[in-house]
Structure formats: C-alpha cells, structure tokens
Design an enzyme around this catalytic site. Structure first.
Site, PDB file in Angstrom:
ATOM      1  N   TYR A 141      11.594  -2.321  10.420  1.00 15.88           N
ATOM      2  CA  TYR A 141      10.793  -2.558   9.220  1.00 15.88           C
ATOM      3  C   TYR A 141      10.793  -4.066   8.987  1.00 15.88           C
ATOM      4  O   TYR A 141      11.780  -4.626   8.532  1.00 15.88           O
ATOM      5  CB  TYR A 141      11.430  -1.809   8.049  1.00 15.88           C
ATOM      6  CG  TYR A 141      10.608  -1.752   6.780  1.00 15.88           C
ATOM      7  CD1 TYR A 141       9.368  -2.364   6.660  1.00 15.88           C
ATOM      8  CD2 TYR A 141      11.097  -1.049   5.671  1.00 15.88           C
ATOM      9  CE1 TYR A 141       8.630  -2.287   5.492  1.00 15.88           C
ATOM     10  CE2 TYR A 141      10.360  -0.962   4.498  1.00 15.88           C
ATOM     11  CZ  TYR A 141       9.138  -1.583   4.412  1.00 15.88           C
ATOM     12  OH  TYR A 141       8.403  -1.513   3.243  1.00 15.88           O
ATOM     13  N   LYS A 165       7.212  -1.651  12.064  1.00 16.92           N
ATOM     14  CA  LYS A 165       6.485  -1.426  10.811  1.00 16.92           C
ATOM     15  C   LYS A 165       6.310  -2.794  10.168  1.00 16.92           C
ATOM     16  O   LYS A 165       7.226  -3.337   9.564  1.00 16.92           O
ATOM     17  CB  LYS A 165       7.292  -0.477   9.915  1.00 16.92           C
ATOM     18  CG  LYS A 165       6.694  -0.240   8.538  1.00 16.92           C
ATOM     19  CD  LYS A 165       7.603   0.662   7.707  1.00 16.92           C
ATOM     20  CE  LYS A 165       7.110   0.754   6.275  1.00 16.92           C
ATOM     21  NZ  LYS A 165       7.995   1.603   5.438  1.00 16.92           N
TER      22      LYS A 165
END
Length: 308
Positions: A141, A165
């Site tokens: 992330y 992400k």
C-alpha cells in the site's frame, strides 16, 4: 496458484469491507461481519481485503484483526481472493502475516507505516523485511507522497511482491513509474488505491484495477465502471463516473476523514449492517448525512430510516 496467476487476478476491484461496531459498546458485530462479507461475495466482488483502511484497521486490536482475517477466510470459503491487511511494527506485521497464512488467506496487503518519521531507505527495509519473512504473496500500500517511487523500483524484483496499491493522486508520477517498471518485465499488478473517483485516470495511466469502499453499499455500479473500463466504453465510463463522483467527494471531506463514515451511513440507510465507527472518527451528522440520503434516493436503493 503461482505468483503470476495471482497478479493477473488482482486486475479487478479490491473490495475493502467495513467493520461493523455495535452502538454504545463499539464491540465488533460478528454477525454483521458475516452478512457484509456474504454481500460482497454474492455480488461478484472477486478480491476481498479485510483489515484495510476502510475496515478501520488502525482502530482494531491485534487480536481483533486476527479474528477478522480468520472469519473472512471462513466466510469467503474460496469464492474470492482474500488479501489480508497487515501493518504496525515489522515484528507485528510479520506476526499478522504468518497468522494470515495459517488462516488460509491468499496474500497480504502491507499498510504504509504510520510513524511520523520515515526515510526512503527505511521504507525499503520495512517492506522488504516483511515480504521476505512471510510465506505469502504481498501487495504494498503505497500512500505517502513524500516517499520516492525509487522505493518501488528496489522492491519489484522480489518474487513475492505481486501488486502495488498506489494511493498518491499524481497521475504523471504514477504513469512514469508504471512505464519504468512495465508489467511484461515484472509480475506486479498496479492498483488504483483511491477508489472510483480516480479509477478511470489511473486505468489510462496503467492501473489494472482499483480499490473500492462503495462496493459495501452499491457493488453493481462499481462493477459497471470496471466493465466499462475493460471495454474502453468511454461514454459509459464517464456516465458512471459522474453518478459516483458526489459520493466519493463526500468521502474526501475533512482530508478524507469521512472515508469510512460516508460508507457506513449509506449502508445503514440502504438497510445493510454497518454499525458505528470507532474513534478517531465520529458518525456523520447534519447536512452531510442528508447528502448521503439524497444519493441513496437518487440511486433507487432502499431507505432504512427517515433522516431526523
């Protein structure tokens, strides 16, 4: 399933389930967790990410996070991929990752460290040490705009890194990174980490999929956008985008402090089990609550209660 196959399966919507907390005690409503996971899977969401930010991950105890991961795997029962959110310190993230492996998760999502002091070199070590210590494929992330994308260039060669992400809304920066690290050379899925509002732009810049909190309340519309992107149906892309924009704009209020509470309010008004949020966010009030009600009516979703 090998790493390349998993990377390909990430080219879709990653649904971030909310965590329903009971009003008053704010304990987890476990029956609500089951209902909401079933809602996502039955509505054809193919990647479920328990313990994501929209799940209020950082408001959970370590034991609660483990239980949510375990129960999500159980409730999904092989009908979708389960990518478990993990984070905190390196040892804690590894503990959560190894638990996720034992519970039967398909992979892990490594949250961006929340420590106020972070360096590029330290971030590389953070992600690398966690990825290498867990016997599961991992998604990073990437959220902190002050970190350099060179971090990703140092990590993409890791066999167990299958996705990024990307949650920095800087499209030229993202496109440059994707072009520098093409998918035909690295088995990494580029995922728009800022939901439907930004999904078309990230898609044109090289993202294969996107995350969504909207799927908790209106999965059909998010899937319609996904299919339009796959079909390069530009008129439909922008039609759906305009329908969803007010909802995503509400979620961005107070520096995205409304990210979770707008989803929860919409779910409650549509008759779903969202519960209340935990600190440091509070329930939606006043005109913002009414704005959600207006959207639910516009979308022809059922209204559970009249706004007081």
């Amino acid at each position: 399933m090998n790493y390349q196959q998993l990377t390909e399966k990430l080219g879709t919507i990653s649904g971030i389930p909310i965590t329903p907390f009971k009003k008053g005690s704010k304990e987890i409503d476990w029956s609500g967790v089951k209902e909401n996971i079933e809602f996502l899977v039955s509505n054809h969401v193919e990647v479920i990410v328990p313990c994501g930010n929209t799940s209020e991950f950082y408001a959970l105890t370590l034991q609660e996070a483990k239980e949510i991961i375990k129960k999500t795997v159980e409730y999904v029962d092989g009908r979708a991929l389960v990518i478990a959110g993990i984070g905190y310190s390196v040892p804690t993230a590894i503990e959560l990752g190894n638990f996720s492996k034992e519970a039967g998760a398909d992979g892990t999502l490594l949250h961006m460290p929340i420590h106020p002091y972070i360096t590029n070199e330290g971030a590389v070590d953070y992600f690398k040490n966690i990825i290498e210590a867990i016997d599961l494929p991992s998604v990073i992330y990437f959220k902190n705009p002050d970190l350099n994308d060179e971090i990703l260039k140092e990590l993409v060669s890791l066999e167990k890194l299958v996705g990024v992400k990307y949650a920095i809304n800087d499209l030229p920066r993202f496109a440059k990174t994707v072009q520098t690290l093409p998918s035909d050379q690295y088995h990494v899925a580029w995922i728009c980490g800022t939901a439907e509002k930004w999904a078309p732009f990230f898609s044109f810049a090289g993202a294969a999929g996107y995350t969504s909190g909207l799927v908790n309340v209106y999965p059909q519309k998010s899937l319609e956008l996904l299919q339009a992107l796959r079909d390069n149906n530009y008129s439909l892309i922008w039609q759906v985008w305009k329908e969803l924009l007010p909802f995503e704009n509400l979620r961005e209020k107070q520096n995205s402090g409304y990210n979770v509470v707008v989803v929860k309010e919409a779910m409650e008004q549509a008759g779903l089990n969202a519960g209340v949020p935990r600190e440091p966010v509070a329930e939606l009030q006043g005109e913002d609550k009414q704005a959600v009600a207006d959207l639910i009516r516009r979308w022809n979703l059922s209204i559970k209660s009249v706004i007081q």
